[in-house]
Motif scaffolding. Structure first.
Motif, PDB file in Angstrom:
ATOM      1  N   HIS A   2     -29.248 -25.456  30.842  1.00 49.45           N
ATOM      2  CA  HIS A   2     -30.622 -26.510  30.103  1.00 49.45           C
ATOM      3  C   HIS A   2     -29.956 -28.014  29.114  1.00 49.45           C
ATOM      4  N   THR A  40     -32.553 -28.570  26.119  1.00 52.68           N
ATOM      5  CA  THR A  40     -33.910 -28.988  25.191  1.00 52.68           C
ATOM      6  C   THR A  40     -34.251 -30.042  24.299  1.00 52.68           C
ATOM      7  N   HIS A  84     -31.434 -27.288  21.235  1.00 54.77           N
ATOM      8  CA  HIS A  84     -30.323 -26.767  21.747  1.00 54.77           C
ATOM      9  C   HIS A  84     -30.076 -26.658  23.093  1.00 54.77           C
ATOM     10  N   PHE A 123     -30.205 -16.416  21.436  1.00 55.03           N
ATOM     11  CA  PHE A 123     -29.903 -17.371  20.236  1.00 55.03           C
ATOM     12  C   PHE A 123     -29.094 -17.988  19.387  1.00 55.03           C
ATOM     13  N   GLU A 162     -27.743 -22.253  22.804  1.00 54.17           N
ATOM     14  CA  GLU A 162     -28.328 -20.882  23.346  1.00 54.17           C
ATOM     15  C   GLU A 162     -27.073 -19.531  24.979  1.00 54.17           C
TER      16      GLU A 162
HETATM   17 FE   LIG Z   1     -33.317 -22.709  26.319  1.00 54.17          FE
END
Ligand SMILES: [Fe+2]
Length: 348
Positions: free
Chosen positions: A159, A161, A238, A305, A316
């Motif tokens: 993912h 963000t 991130h 992280f 991450e």
């Molecule tokens: Fe995340």
């Protein structure tokens, strides 16, 4: 099963492009994470790094879109390439659905159809991959001096963000939903004692990646506002790399300069009571300061992280064992853990 709404025929992420005022520093980070430096775009100083299904472009051009982007944001993710069935068709449909086209070639460093995304970064549409070949074979050439390093187990981007200004989360969520067919999968209202944020997680219609979007609450210099100030606008906060063996990946990162966030020891007093079905060596999880979370019995995720790595952006690393969450249990667990410490010290 309901029919998937995938108007652009999105099938995944092909590449992530970085703009930076300091190419050597970014090169070092990529190398530390186990990315091999392989190719460059023909006729341009845009370098291709690869590890498994993750492709990074490091744009070192002195002028053009990326150079301008670095001037206004510092180190940043200035574009992404998204895989679609037909790039021109995807571009046309995206524009029809309200996306802003990036048609001026002066505003693009790469020759693929593109629209503007968050913070005026670009989203390129790529339709040459898999059976149809590869842009890295067609449009890039081998570097004279390649740097092939050991893979550290990072498979793909899980993912990415985004941080956005207060009151604009809905607008951006509607952009991803309306243009591409992303679906909302989670909504969080996360409260600390002094600050709070709202987060909205969207899943791509192809199911291969997610885009959580954060906005801060109140005017108290919460972590989102701090990012927006430093980055000078909304953008990627991130990126999360997926690994099937987080302990193994971290063992391999040990000798590098990649620094991860410290977790209070008390975190580990209760986490294995909450998630007893973790299969990995619990001491190793603690030694590496890995966070654990679980949505339901026998499912869990491990995550960690880095500290801010380039500008206000961090990485991450995540391992999923049948758990599709984002580690939401850790927000509260971390918060409670800190409060227990404060109580022990007589602060509260
Ligand atoms: Fe995340």
């Amino acid at each position: 099963m309901s029919e998937v709404n995938n108007p652009l025929g999105l099938v995944g992420i092909e590449f992530t492009e970085y703009a930076t005022p300091d190419a050597d520093y970014m090169d070092k980070i990529f190398t530390d994470f186990g990315f091999s430096k392989l190719k460059k775009f023909k006729g341009k100083d845009i370098v291709h790094y690869n590890q498994n299904e993750i492709h990074f472009l490091l744009n070192n051009e002195r002028g053009g879109f990326s150079a301008e982007f670095a001037k206004s944001h510092g180190p940043a993710i200035c574009s992404m390439g998204w895989r679609v069935e037909d790039a021109q068709k995807a571009f046309d449909i995206a524009v029809e659905r309200g996306a802003k086209p990036a048609t001026d070639s002066a505003n693009k460093d790469l020759p693929y159809p593109a629209i503007y995304g968050i913070g005026d970064s670009l989203i390129y549409f790529i339709d040459v991959f898999g059976d149809k070949g590869s842009i890295f074979e067609n449009d890039f050439e081998d570097l004279e001096e390649q740097n092939i390093v050991e893979d550290k187990g990072f498979i793909r981007i899980d993912h990415l963000t985004n941080n956005v200004y207060k009151g604009t989360m809905e607008t951006w969520a509607n952009f991803y939903k309306g243009v591409f067919g992303f679906e909302e999968v989670r909504y969080f209202d996360i409260k600390g004692q002094k600050t709070a944020l709202l987060s909205y997680a969207l899943k791509s219609p192809c199911g291969t990646f997610s885009i959580p979007i954060n906005e801060g609450k109140d005017d108290n210099n919460n972590q989102i506002d701090e990012y927006l100030d430093e980055y000078n606008g909304p953008g990627v906060q991130h990126l999360a790399f997926l690994t099937n063996d987080l302990v193994g990946s971290l063992d391999k990162l040990d000798k590098t300069n990649i620094a991860t966030l410290d977790i209070v020891d008390h975190y580990y007093d209760t986490i294995f009571d909450r998630v007893p079905w973790v299969a990995e060596d619990k001491q190793k999880i603690k030694d590496h300061q890995i966070l654990v979370d679980s949505q339901s019995e026998n499912c869990y995720l491990l995550q960690i992280f880095t500290k801010n790595l380039f500008g206000p952006i961090f990485i991450e690393m995540i391992q999923r064992v049948d758990d599709g969450g984002f580690g939401e249990g850790n927000f509260q667990a971390l918060f409670e853990s800190i409060e227990r410490d404060q109580e022990r010290r007589g602060v509260i």
